[in-house]
Motif scaffolding. Sequence first.
Motif: not given
Length: 90
Positions: A53-61, A65-67
Amino acid sequence: MNAPHAHDTGRGAGPIERGTPHRLAARQRMWLQAWTALSVLAALWSLAWAIGWITGAADSLAFAVAGLLLLGAALWARRSAIRNSPPRHL
């Protein structure tokens, strides 16, 4: 000279048969190790997706959160396994 003691059976830890304290303790240790392993995996999952998410990958946030939710559930189950374990006697 080396007389055996009355409590020494010479069989090591004792029988692992149904209903024995050794079997119950082994089962409890197995559950604790399983929940600990799941907690570690969920933490690594969350960390990897948070870095994504920090590096900008799609849907990583959403995956992070699921993790974190899985991590919370695994930690709760691990705590329950510890609390429900039989008391340890020295």
